[in-house]
Design an enzyme around this catalytic site. Structure first.
Site, mmCIF file in Angstrom:
data_model
loop_
_atom_site.group_PDB
_atom_site.id
_atom_site.type_symbol
_atom_site.label_atom_id
_atom_site.label_comp_id
_atom_site.label_asym_id
_atom_site.label_seq_id
_atom_site.Cartn_x
_atom_site.Cartn_y
_atom_site.Cartn_z
ATOM 1 N N LYS A 177 0.850 -1.170 0.000
ATOM 2 C CA LYS A 177 0.000 0.000 0.000
ATOM 3 C C LYS A 177 0.901 1.241 0.000
ATOM 4 O O LYS A 177 1.463 1.605 1.041
ATOM 5 C CB LYS A 177 -0.932 0.027 1.227
ATOM 6 C CG LYS A 177 -2.026 1.056 1.081
ATOM 7 C CD LYS A 177 -2.278 1.895 2.329
ATOM 8 C CE LYS A 177 -1.155 2.749 2.736
ATOM 9 N NZ LYS A 177 -1.040 3.981 1.825
ATOM 10 N N GLU A 253 10.182 1.157 10.531
ATOM 11 C CA GLU A 253 11.138 2.260 10.369
ATOM 12 C C GLU A 253 10.359 3.543 10.599
ATOM 13 O O GLU A 253 9.651 4.021 9.721
ATOM 14 C CB GLU A 253 11.744 2.231 8.961
ATOM 15 C CG GLU A 253 12.516 0.966 8.639
ATOM 16 C CD GLU A 253 13.787 0.830 9.478
ATOM 17 O OE1 GLU A 253 14.407 -0.230 9.411
ATOM 18 O OE2 GLU A 253 14.142 1.783 10.190
ATOM 19 N N CYS A 287 13.635 10.940 7.531
ATOM 20 C CA CYS A 287 13.581 10.541 8.939
ATOM 21 C C CYS A 287 14.948 10.603 9.593
ATOM 22 O O CYS A 287 15.066 10.447 10.806
ATOM 23 C CB CYS A 287 13.016 9.137 9.063
ATOM 24 S SG CYS A 287 13.948 7.930 8.133
ATOM 25 N N GLU A 384 9.538 15.913 15.115
ATOM 26 C CA GLU A 384 10.223 15.736 13.830
ATOM 27 C C GLU A 384 9.700 16.829 12.899
ATOM 28 O O GLU A 384 8.544 16.819 12.509
ATOM 29 C CB GLU A 384 9.894 14.358 13.283
ATOM 30 C CG GLU A 384 10.722 13.918 12.106
ATOM 31 C CD GLU A 384 10.464 12.454 11.754
ATOM 32 O OE1 GLU A 384 9.316 11.986 11.837
ATOM 33 O OE2 GLU A 384 11.435 11.771 11.380
HETATM 34 N N1 LIG Z 1 10.206 7.727 9.192
HETATM 35 C C1 LIG Z 1 9.948 8.210 8.002
HETATM 36 O O1 LIG Z 1 10.650 7.977 7.015
HETATM 37 C C2 LIG Z 1 8.731 9.032 7.842
HETATM 38 C C3 LIG Z 1 8.248 9.771 8.897
HETATM 39 N N2 LIG Z 1 7.134 10.531 8.732
HETATM 40 C C4 LIG Z 1 6.661 11.343 9.862
HETATM 41 O O2 LIG Z 1 5.218 11.274 9.890
HETATM 42 C C5 LIG Z 1 4.696 12.590 9.842
HETATM 43 C C6 LIG Z 1 3.391 12.573 9.123
HETATM 44 O O3 LIG Z 1 3.648 12.190 7.766
HETATM 45 P P1 LIG Z 1 2.580 11.299 7.081
HETATM 46 O O4 LIG Z 1 2.719 11.247 5.629
HETATM 47 O O5 LIG Z 1 1.246 11.700 7.617
HETATM 48 O O6 LIG Z 1 3.049 9.876 7.599
HETATM 49 P P2 LIG Z 1 2.106 8.656 7.910
HETATM 50 O O7 LIG Z 1 2.844 7.813 8.854
HETATM 51 O O8 LIG Z 1 0.745 9.135 8.245
HETATM 52 O O9 LIG Z 1 1.992 7.889 6.466
HETATM 53 C C7 LIG Z 1 2.905 6.910 6.094
HETATM 54 C C8 LIG Z 1 2.133 5.803 5.360
HETATM 55 O O10 LIG Z 1 1.219 5.197 6.259
HETATM 56 C C9 LIG Z 1 -0.102 5.219 5.716
HETATM 57 N N3 LIG Z 1 -1.063 5.274 6.800
HETATM 58 C C10 LIG Z 1 -1.463 6.348 7.506
HETATM 59 N N4 LIG Z 1 -2.333 5.967 8.474
HETATM 60 C C11 LIG Z 1 -2.487 4.617 8.356
HETATM 61 C C12 LIG Z 1 -3.260 3.628 9.047
HETATM 62 N N5 LIG Z 1 -4.046 3.943 10.083
HETATM 63 N N6 LIG Z 1 -3.154 2.328 8.656
HETATM 64 C C13 LIG Z 1 -2.357 1.986 7.612
HETATM 65 N N7 LIG Z 1 -1.608 2.882 6.917
HETATM 66 C C14 LIG Z 1 -1.682 4.180 7.290
HETATM 67 C C15 LIG Z 1 -0.086 6.438 4.826
HETATM 68 O O11 LIG Z 1 -1.146 6.360 3.896
HETATM 69 P P3 LIG Z 1 -1.727 7.741 3.305
HETATM 70 O O12 LIG Z 1 -0.719 8.266 2.382
HETATM 71 O O13 LIG Z 1 -2.981 7.335 2.587
HETATM 72 O O14 LIG Z 1 -1.988 8.648 4.458
HETATM 73 C C16 LIG Z 1 1.290 6.305 4.194
HETATM 74 O O15 LIG Z 1 1.265 5.315 3.181
HETATM 75 C C17 LIG Z 1 5.771 13.394 9.123
HETATM 76 O O16 LIG Z 1 5.650 14.774 9.412
HETATM 77 C C18 LIG Z 1 7.027 12.809 9.706
HETATM 78 O O17 LIG Z 1 7.243 13.365 10.978
HETATM 79 C C19 LIG Z 1 6.424 10.554 7.560
HETATM 80 C C20 LIG Z 1 6.900 9.828 6.471
HETATM 81 C C21 LIG Z 1 8.105 9.035 6.531
HETATM 82 O O1 LIG Z 2 12.545 7.312 5.334
HETATM 83 C C1 LIG Z 2 13.514 8.008 5.120
HETATM 84 O O2 LIG Z 2 13.579 9.215 5.401
HETATM 85 C C2 LIG Z 2 14.681 7.349 4.436
HETATM 86 O O3 LIG Z 2 14.793 6.047 4.933
HETATM 87 C C3 LIG Z 2 15.941 8.111 4.680
HETATM 88 S S1 LIG Z 2 17.251 7.474 3.724
HETATM 89 O O4 LIG Z 2 17.271 6.005 3.852
HETATM 90 O O5 LIG Z 2 16.978 7.862 2.319
HETATM 91 O O6 LIG Z 2 18.444 8.107 4.267
#
Ligand SMILES: NC(=O)C1=CN([C@@H]2O[C@H](COP(=O)(O)OP(=O)(O)OC[C@H]3O[C@@H](n4cnc5c(N)ncnc54)[C@H](OP(=O)(O)O)[C@@H]3O)[C@@H](O)[C@H]2O)C=CC1
Ligand SMILES: O=C(O)[C@H](O)CS(=O)(=O)O
Length: 479
Positions: A177, A253, A287, A384
């Site tokens: 997804k 992650e 991240c 973050e």
């Molecule tokens: N560690 C990392 O690499 C990341 C961290 N973040 C953090 O998360 C914050 C919010 O970003 P955001 O895009 O909202 O990240 P989310 O964690 O909300 O989204 C990441 C993925 O999870 C999906 N998702 C969201 N809610 C659910 C659920 N209840 N069940 C299953 N899947 C779900 C999203 O789908 P959909 O797109 O449809 O919402 C997307 O595919 C950012 O500001 C950042 O701080 C975000 C992205 C990556």
């Molecule tokens: O989710 C992310 O932000 C990435 O894993 C960071 S990286 O692997 O491209 O450094």
């Protein structure tokens, strides 16, 4: 714009078929909010179909030899490289990042496919001498089965490659997804996988705006034996809780809040360059970005001066324009989050040295910003940021800064600039993160174990450790 549409797929991909759905959703270009595609909006029924397809495909895919899986992954790698320019253009249009960075992501993602085409050949078990001498103790490594994968929008191609490659190398099949903001890169990679000869049902892609519903189907299905997720800690916690009913394996992650520490013996120019690289990649939407910048008081003024010159010189604009470095954040939610944190920091006493708002020329671009006099009790130091915002915090001694660095619930990446080898040994041991960069701001690559501790998640991606997340150990005792 004239985009190469060869890899532009708008349907769901289930059991090797491109599937239309009753409803669709728009994918927008973050730079100008223009609609670039209208994509199939999958429902729970599509998720059930995809899980059934993956479960059926697993019965044959798990019997392929490691050599066959390795060769198919290598074919997928080669097609990804051959189409890197088109994939990069598609990525920039749906995610916004500069084209040069998007190309870098495609090659970075491809490096995981190549790495795990090789790791597939090294999934070895053990023969262990039994304690009483009359048994054979065999250890077998077997694929866990169907894997549910949920990926974020910030690296829409690399996160697909970093999860699917080890899963397929291990003999698993996947139901993916992707983020609703950026499904096109995932669909394009599935198209190339099919062209590489990966059999129907091994890879299935469910674009959707009903992520929560589809997530519930994946975490509640007894056919799905593992969940791999990259995204926010909040959603990660939801998925871990949901996966408990089925005791699914999880790789998480999650969010980070990386400390970036500049000690008094740091090479100042290197530290500034390392911070620029870490902070402004993907306009701060990674991240592992430096999220709290701790600068020793003896270096502070000179560091701020050098940093200010570089940040003020950054180029803002459309990711498709050559030379552009800072591009739009993914959506209005991300823009509002970054601006809100800047505002609250200023209200709590921080000083805006550079930037601080939205570009006057591009409404979806947050200005590269430097905040001084930040303290660890401010919201901006606790969350973050996921935007191009540097928070400068002054410190005076090692104990103080290590304690401050560890004072958050997450622990993904950390960075430190120092030449003192005793201090380096202490930082590696005492900083509570899964990864630490010493005298570098960039630590991600396919040969290293990427992952966090505390509320940044569990499991590792990449390296020789990455494939273990997709294998079960089976012990056979033979007399
Ligand atoms: N560690 C990392 O690499 C990341 C961290 N973040 C953090 O998360 C914050 C919010 O970003 P955001 O895009 O909202 O990240 P989310 O964690 O909300 O989204 C990441 C993925 O999870 C999906 N998702 C969201 N809610 C659910 C659920 N209840 N069940 C299953 N899947 C779900 C999203 O789908 P959909 O797109 O449809 O919402 C997307 O595919 C950012 O500001 C950042 O701080 C975000 C992205 C990556
Ligand atoms: O989710 C992310 O932000 C990435 O894993 C960071 S990286 O692997 O491209 O450094």
């Amino acid at each position: 714009m004239d985009m190469n549409k060869e890899l532009l797929k708008e349907q769901a991909f289930i059991n090797g078929e491109w599937i239309s759905t009753d409803n669709t959703f728009n994918v927008d270009n973050p730079f100008d909010n223009g609609v670039i595609a209208s994509v199939a909006d999958c429902t729970e029924n599509h998720a059930e179909q995809a899980i059934d397809a993956a479960a059926t495909a697993f019965e044959s895919w798990k019997t392929t030899t490691a050599k066959e899986r390795s060769e198919l992954l290598l074919s997928w790698y080669k097609l990804t490289i051959d189409h890197a320019d088109e994939l990069a253009e598609l990525l920039t249009i749906e995610q916004g990042k500069p084209l040069e960075e998007a190309k870098g992501e495609i090659l970075y993602g491809a490096s995981y496919i190549k790495w795990f085409s090789e790791e597939a050949l090294r999934i070895n078990g053990d023969l262990i001498p039994s304690p009483d001498g009359n048994k054979d103790i065999q250890v077998h490594k077997l694929p866990v089965g169907v894997v549910g994968i949920i990926t974020p929008w910030n690296f829409p191609q690399a996160m697909i490659a970093r999860k699917v490659a080890p899963a397929l190398a291990a003999g698993c099949t996947v139901v993916i997804k992707p983020a609703s903001e950026t499904p096109l890169s995932a669909l394009a990679m599935a198209d190339l996988a099919q062209k590489a000869g990966i059999p129907d049902g091994v890879i299935n892609i469910l674009p959707t705006t009903s992520s929560s519903d589809i997530g519930k189907v994946l975490t509640s299905s007894p056919l799905v034996r593992k969940i791999s997720f990259t995204g926010s800690t909040a959603v990660g916690k939801t998925l871990i809780a949901q996966s408990a009913d089925n005791v699914q394996k999880v790789t998480m992650e999650l969010g980070g809040n990386a400390p970036f520490i500049v000690f008094d013996d740091a090479n100042l120019e290197d530290a500034v360059d390392g911070l620029m690289a870490s902070k402004f990649r993907n306009s701060g939407q990674t991240c592992v970005c430096a999220n709290r910048v701790f600068v020793h008081e003896d270096l502070y003024e000179e560091f701020v001066k050098e940093l200010g010159n570089k940040v003020s010189a950054l180029t803002l604009g459309n990711g498709l324009t050559k030379g552009v470095e800072i591009t739009p954040l993914i959506n209005q939610k991300g823009i509002d989050k970054a601006l809100g944190l800047i505002k609250s920091a200023a209200e709590e006493g921080a000083e805006v040295l550079v930037g601080g708002g939205v570009s006057k020329e591009f409404e979806n671009i947050v200005q590269p910003t430097i905040l001084s006099k930040v303290t660890t009790d401010m919201d901006i130091a606790k969350e973050e940021i996921f935007g191009p915002v540097i928070t400068l915090i002054s410190f005076s001694d090692d104990d103080e800064v290590i304690s401050a660095a560890n004072s958050v619930p997450v622990g993904l990446a950390a960075y430190a600039y120092t030449e003192d080898r005793h201090r380096i040994k202490r930082l590696i041991k005492d900083i509570e993160t899964g990864m630490i960069g010493i005298n570098t701001g960039m630590l991600s690559n396919e040969m290293a174990p990427f992952g966090g501790v505390k509320e940044s998640g569990m499991g590792r991606e990449g390296s020789k450790y990455g494939i273990s997340d997709y294998l079960d150990i089976k012990y056979a005792c033979i007399v």
